[in-house]
Design a protein around this motif. Structure first.
Motif, short mmCIF file in Angstrom:
data_model
loop_
_atom_site.label_atom_id
_atom_site.label_comp_id
_atom_site.label_asym_id
_atom_site.label_seq_id
_atom_site.Cartn_x
_atom_site.Cartn_y
_atom_site.Cartn_z
N TRP A 104 -2.14 -56.25 -6.61
CA TRP A 104 -1.49 -57.43 -6.03
C TRP A 104 -0.73 -57.08 -4.76
N LEU A 105 -0.02 -55.95 -4.78
CA LEU A 105 0.75 -55.55 -3.60
C LEU A 105 -0.15 -55.17 -2.43
N LEU A 106 -1.28 -54.54 -2.72
CA LEU A 106 -2.23 -54.22 -1.65
C LEU A 106 -2.78 -55.49 -1.01
N LEU A 148 -1.37 -42.28 7.10
CA LEU A 148 -0.01 -41.92 6.66
C LEU A 148 0.39 -42.74 5.44
N GLY A 149 0.04 -44.02 5.46
CA GLY A 149 0.33 -44.86 4.31
C GLY A 149 -0.41 -44.39 3.06
N MET A 150 -1.66 -43.96 3.22
CA MET A 150 -2.43 -43.44 2.09
C MET A 150 -1.78 -42.19 1.52
N VAL A 151 -1.33 -41.31 2.41
CA VAL A 151 -0.70 -40.06 1.97
C VAL A 151 0.59 -40.35 1.21
N LEU A 152 1.42 -41.24 1.78
CA LEU A 152 2.68 -41.60 1.10
C LEU A 152 2.40 -42.21 -0.27
N MET A 153 1.40 -43.08 -0.34
CA MET A 153 1.06 -43.72 -1.61
C MET A 153 0.56 -42.68 -2.61
N LEU A 162 2.60 -49.55 5.64
CA LEU A 162 1.77 -48.74 6.53
C LEU A 162 0.28 -48.96 6.25
N LEU A 163 -0.06 -49.24 5.03
CA LEU A 163 -1.47 -49.49 4.68
C LEU A 163 -1.98 -50.80 5.28
N GLY A 164 -1.08 -51.62 5.77
CA GLY A 164 -1.49 -52.87 6.41
C GLY A 164 -1.75 -52.71 7.89
N SER A 165 -1.57 -51.50 8.43
CA SER A 165 -1.75 -51.26 9.86
C SER A 165 -3.24 -51.12 10.21
N SER A 166 -3.60 -51.55 11.41
CA SER A 166 -4.97 -51.40 11.90
C SER A 166 -5.18 -50.07 12.61
N GLN A 167 -4.11 -49.34 12.83
CA GLN A 167 -4.20 -48.02 13.48
C GLN A 167 -4.54 -46.97 12.43
N ALA A 168 -5.54 -46.16 12.73
CA ALA A 168 -6.07 -45.20 11.76
C ALA A 168 -5.02 -44.21 11.29
N LEU A 169 -4.26 -43.63 12.21
CA LEU A 169 -3.27 -42.62 11.83
C LEU A 169 -2.17 -43.21 10.96
N LEU A 214 9.51 -44.50 -1.66
CA LEU A 214 8.44 -44.31 -0.68
C LEU A 214 7.35 -45.38 -0.79
N LEU A 215 7.32 -46.08 -1.91
CA LEU A 215 6.24 -47.06 -2.11
C LEU A 215 6.28 -48.24 -1.14
N PRO A 216 7.45 -48.89 -0.90
CA PRO A 216 7.46 -50.02 0.06
C PRO A 216 6.93 -49.64 1.44
N PRO A 217 7.43 -48.55 2.08
CA PRO A 217 6.85 -48.20 3.38
C PRO A 217 5.37 -47.85 3.29
N ALA A 218 4.93 -47.28 2.18
CA ALA A 218 3.52 -46.95 2.02
C ALA A 218 2.66 -48.21 2.04
#
Length: 395
Positions: A250-252, A122-127, A111-118, A104-108
């Motif tokens: 680093w990944l963030l 979702l990326g925060m939750v997965l992480m 998703l954290l790189g998206s400018s869309q709030a939702l 789940l970490l790669p998609p998280a």
């Protein structure tokens, strides 16, 4: 520790291991002995004898008493189930859950790189979910050596999950958890869960705000533990903890596209603190407020664990993230600490039925009920020292 009898000072793990550094895999062989009650067949070597004692409450006066024979009889029932279980049941299911959490970490990160709030949320939750599964369920299983039959790999997984992922020291984590908490469950001054008490904090702050600081406090406490380590162990711990923290940072930066130092650190804090509240709650709910025992006068193992440990009900979210042994099978876990989460769940009907047949307590309560209890009795349970319980007739 000065007034504790010699036989209790010598207990370094669950019931009798005496090595200075407790290993995550020690003692689990007792579950695979052929006959716990046959001293000639099962305890013919020093190692087998030690393991038998670890599972049956210390070994002193073990044969010929009803107190120990209850634990021996229950152990035989559990042994039978363990021997009949496949690798998938013994370890495979829990390893798969951990593997899925890493997947789940790669998609998280993406998703954290998206400018869309939702999408970002979702990326925060997965992480947060992935981090919690890895650092709570993973570190707990690794500390007990439940992820591998190989002692070498058990040590490797302990370092990986506890130090790299959990930002703590494997040596102190394994030793304090097994040597103190499991060996001396609810014994005043030894394994009474006082680690989780901060009596000078108001109840609202302790229960609902302070746990959010766990991701910051954990590596700081780890640094304080290094003075007890050798130079090599201390250096390894510092490098492993730094590796785990820097890898996420680093990944963030390079995958999620974070550009600000403070926003990156804030994201790391929020992801790591997402399940800190229930983590602290679970650690106090299942022991504090239950019978506490004197270091010099305490009951045998089966009485100690059945009176001093409580199960929470099944909860799909917490069962997945924390593992059954920390939620709805905590009694089973304390009686047989080397079983995996899935095996604790499998032997749960056997343990609960046996304890009820023998008229021993099998304590269960809901999360909300325990939270209300601690909120209304915070001073009594978390500030003042709890009274010592005397189990007359079973000491």
């Amino acid at each position: 520790m000065q007034n504790v009898p010699k036989e209790w000072r010598e207990e370094q793990s669950v019931g009798g291991a005496r090595d200075k550094d407790v290993k995550p895999w020690e003692g689990r062989e007792a579950l695979f002995q052929n006959n716990t009650g046959n001293s000639k067949q099962d305890m013919s070597t020093g190692k087998e004898k030690k393991n038998g004692e670890m599972m049956n409450g210390g070994g002193k006066g073990m044969e010929g008493t009803d107190k120990e024979s209850l634990m021996m009889e229950l152990t035989r029932l559990v042994q039978k189930t363990v021997k009949e279980s496949s690798w998938w049941e013994l370890r495979g299911i829990d390893i798969t859950i951990l593997a899925l959490s890493f997947l789940l970490l790669p998609p998280a990160f993406l998703l954290l790189g998206s400018s869309q709030a939702l999408v970002f949320v979702l990326g925060m939750v997965l992480m947060g979910v992935s981090h919690a599964v890895i650092t709570i369920k993973g570190t707990h299983l690794a500390s007990h050596g439940s992820l591998s039959e190989s002692p070498t790999w058990a040590d490797v997984w302990a370092v990986f999950f506890i130090e790299v992922c959990g930002s703590f020291t494997a040596r102190a984590g394994v030793t304090s958890h097994i040597k103190m908490h499991h060996a001396h469950t609810n014994v005043i001054g030894l394994g009474d869960s006082s680690t989780w008490k901060i009596p000078y904090l108001p109840r609202g702050v302790y229960l609902f705000i302070a746990p959010l600081a766990v991701p910051v406090i954990t590596p700081l406490v780890a640094l304080g533990q290094l003075k007890e380590h050798s130079m090599g162990q201390a250096l390894r711990t510092v490098l492993m903890v730094f590796l785990g923290l820097y890898a996420q940072y680093w990944l963030l930066i390079h995958v999620s596209g974070f550009q600000c130092l403070y926003s990156t650190l804030l994201c790391m804090l929020l992801c790591r603190a997402m399940f800190s509240l229930p983590y602290i709650h679970v650690n106090i709910f299942q022991h504090i407020g239950l019978p506490m025992f004197s270091p010099t006068r305490r009951p045998k193992r089966i009485y100690q664990m059945t009176h001093g440990v409580l199960n929470l009900p099944r909860n799909p979210l917490l069962d997945w993230i924390f593992g059954h042994s920390l939620i709805n099978c905590h009694v089973e876990h304390h009686l047989f600490p080397f079983l995996s989460d899935n095996m604790c769940l499998k032997v749960k009907p056997i343990v609960s039925q046996y304890l009820k047949e023998k008229e021993l307590p099998y304590q269960e309560d809901s999360y909300l009920s325990r939270l209300q209890l601690f909120f209304h009795k915070y001073q009594e349970l978390m500030v003042f020292a709890p009274p010592i319980t005397e189990l007359v007739g079973v000491q």
